[in-house]
Design a protein around this motif. Structure first.
Motif, PDB file in Angstrom:
ATOM      1  N   UNK A 234     -37.472  -3.648 -17.018  1.00  0.00           N
ATOM      2  CA  UNK A 234     -36.896  -4.863 -16.430  1.00  0.00           C
ATOM      3  C   UNK A 234     -37.933  -5.587 -15.585  1.00  0.00           C
ATOM      4  N   UNK A 235     -38.706  -4.850 -14.837  1.00  0.00           N
ATOM      5  CA  UNK A 235     -39.703  -5.507 -14.003  1.00  0.00           C
ATOM      6  C   UNK A 235     -40.704  -6.298 -14.855  1.00  0.00           C
ATOM      7  N   UNK A 243     -40.743 -14.996 -12.576  1.00  0.00           N
ATOM      8  CA  UNK A 243     -40.040 -14.784 -11.307  1.00  0.00           C
ATOM      9  C   UNK A 243     -40.949 -13.965 -10.388  1.00  0.00           C
ATOM     10  N   UNK A 244     -40.831 -14.205  -9.108  1.00  0.00           N
ATOM     11  CA  UNK A 244     -41.599 -13.433  -8.126  1.00  0.00           C
ATOM     12  C   UNK A 244     -40.868 -12.129  -7.843  1.00  0.00           C
ATOM     13  N   UNK A 245     -41.067 -11.159  -8.718  1.00  0.00           N
ATOM     14  CA  UNK A 245     -40.373  -9.878  -8.607  1.00  0.00           C
ATOM     15  C   UNK A 245     -41.220  -8.915  -7.786  1.00  0.00           C
ATOM     16  N   UNK A 246     -40.558  -8.124  -6.953  1.00  0.00           N
ATOM     17  CA  UNK A 246     -41.262  -7.158  -6.107  1.00  0.00           C
ATOM     18  C   UNK A 246     -41.758  -5.977  -6.934  1.00  0.00           C
ATOM     19  N   UNK A 247     -42.676  -5.199  -6.384  1.00  0.00           N
ATOM     20  CA  UNK A 247     -42.949  -3.882  -6.972  1.00  0.00           C
ATOM     21  C   UNK A 247     -41.691  -3.007  -6.907  1.00  0.00           C
ATOM     22  N   UNK A 248     -41.690  -1.910  -7.640  1.00  0.00           N
ATOM     23  CA  UNK A 248     -40.589  -0.941  -7.553  1.00  0.00           C
ATOM     24  C   UNK A 248     -40.648  -0.272  -6.188  1.00  0.00           C
ATOM     25  N   UNK A 249     -39.517  -0.278  -5.490  1.00  0.00           N
ATOM     26  CA  UNK A 249     -39.431   0.244  -4.129  1.00  0.00           C
ATOM     27  C   UNK A 249     -38.496   1.447  -4.119  1.00  0.00           C
ATOM     28  N   UNK A 252     -34.742   5.898  -1.681  1.00  0.00           N
ATOM     29  CA  UNK A 252     -34.277   7.292  -1.582  1.00  0.00           C
ATOM     30  C   UNK A 252     -33.117   7.555  -2.532  1.00  0.00           C
ATOM     31  N   UNK A 253     -32.070   6.742  -2.488  1.00  0.00           N
ATOM     32  CA  UNK A 253     -30.849   6.979  -3.265  1.00  0.00           C
ATOM     33  C   UNK A 253     -30.890   6.250  -4.607  1.00  0.00           C
ATOM     34  N   UNK A 254     -31.844   5.352  -4.765  1.00  0.00           N
ATOM     35  CA  UNK A 254     -32.081   4.611  -5.997  1.00  0.00           C
ATOM     36  C   UNK A 254     -33.443   3.935  -5.867  1.00  0.00           C
ATOM     37  N   UNK A 255     -33.966   3.482  -6.968  1.00  0.00           N
ATOM     38  CA  UNK A 255     -35.182   2.677  -6.982  1.00  0.00           C
ATOM     39  C   UNK A 255     -34.782   1.221  -7.145  1.00  0.00           C
ATOM     40  N   UNK A 256     -35.535   0.308  -6.549  1.00  0.00           N
ATOM     41  CA  UNK A 256     -35.127  -1.096  -6.503  1.00  0.00           C
ATOM     42  C   UNK A 256     -36.269  -2.042  -6.860  1.00  0.00           C
TER      43      UNK A 256
END
Length: 324
Positions: A234-235, A243-249, A252-256
């Protein structure tokens, strides 16, 4: 194409944290599934509510900002969060909400749904929608609301936009949603067959006043993807669309990952795993303040800064607790 399974969570801004706990865990009967801090601002709580296990699609989260100014609900925002409840439960909910000093509007929707409209103590707009499709496995069996009436995750969310076409294109052409209903200026899209927890309504409001994010408004909405691998895909897709998408963050309970859709709403794509039992036993989730490992050395200092919270007495699991 990777999958979007539906809603993962909705995150909003609250005022007083104790008032927030009293309403969502007490009045609405949701389970506090994680009591932690905002990783980007550890002097602020991050409170997560949901069903008994904290399944994706049931999670409502808050950053409480005590004493902060109220926001303004308007275009470029998620303006209404709608929960699913069992059929014939609205009379119970109407009486319960009124008994807890929460004014209620009983109304039908553009799509002939029976619903109650109300706001939380900070003015956040909420609905309860009665449906035979509410999933009984998404209720909290030991909360303050009898399980026969209990909230069963999200039904849908509503996004208000000055112009909806580019957002509709993102949903349908990129994220895999399908338009399933429309009435006037409201357009409903769904992933995964249109079950509760998979739907989003777009409202086209060209003359609408833009919203301002602060207390009583939604900060962002997160969509579910099943694996870390699919999130990585997806990223790449979203990046390639400029789109200005962030790195994967790591949350703890999920990745975003995060990006703004064309109408201005902050979108997140979050993974289903690993879930809320990754750092405390499943039967104890939400019963005490949990900090990530890199903040444990600051627990005493945070304890002096963060206001104490007490949880309402529940029928099976979450007892009163305080972090100091």
């Amino acid at each position: 194409m990777p999958d979007i399974l539906g809603l993962h969570h909705v995150t909003a801004i609250a005022g007083d944290p104790q008032q927030n706990v009293n309403f969502y865990a007490g009045v609405l009967g949701l389970r506090l599934v994680k009591w932690t801090v905002n990783y980007d601002d550890p002097t602020t709580y991050h409170l997560y509510y949901g069903d008994g296990q904290g399944h994706p699609g049931t999670i409502m989260t808050f950053f409480p900002w005590p004493g902060a100014a109220a926001g303004r609900i308007g275009t470029g925002q998620l303006t209404v969060t709608s929960f699913a409840v069992p059929e014939k439960s609205l009379e119970y909910w109407k009486a319960r909400l009124k008994a807890n000093d929460t004014p209620v509007q009983e109304a039908g929707s553009e799509f002939d749904e029976e619903l109650l409209f109300f706001t939380d103590p900070d003015g956040l707009q909420l609905e309860l929608i009665a449906t035979h499709r509410a999933n009984p496995d998404r209720a909290w069996n030991h909360g303050s609301v009898p399980v026969d009436f209990a909230i069963r995750g999200f039904h849908h969310v509503t996004l208000s936009e000055n112009g909806y076409e580019r957002t509709a294109s993102l949903l349908a052409s990129t994220l895999g949603f399908k338009r399933i209903q429309e009435q006037g200026a409201r357009f409903r899209y769904a992933a995964s067959g249109g079950l509760p927890g998979t739907m989003v309504d777009l409202i086209c409001a060209p003359e609408g006043r833009p919203g301002r994010v602060a207390v009583g408004t939604v900060h962002h909405v997160a969509w579910r993807t099943p694996t870390n691998e699919q999130q990585g895909k997806w990223r790449e897709i979203i990046r390639d669309l400029q789109y200005n998408v962030t790195p994967i963050i790591d949350r703890t309970y999920f990745q975003s990952i995060y990006f703004r859709e064309p109408g201005g709403v902050l979108f997140e794509i979050a993974t289903d795993p690993p879930g809320f039992a990754v750092d405390e036993p499943a039967d104890k989730i939400g019963s005490s303040l949990v900090l990530p490992s890199w903040l444990e050395s600051e627990r005493s200092e945070l304890g002096r800064i963060l206001p104490p919270i007490r949880l309402p007495e529940l029928t099976g699991g979450q007892a009163d607790a305080a972090h100091r």
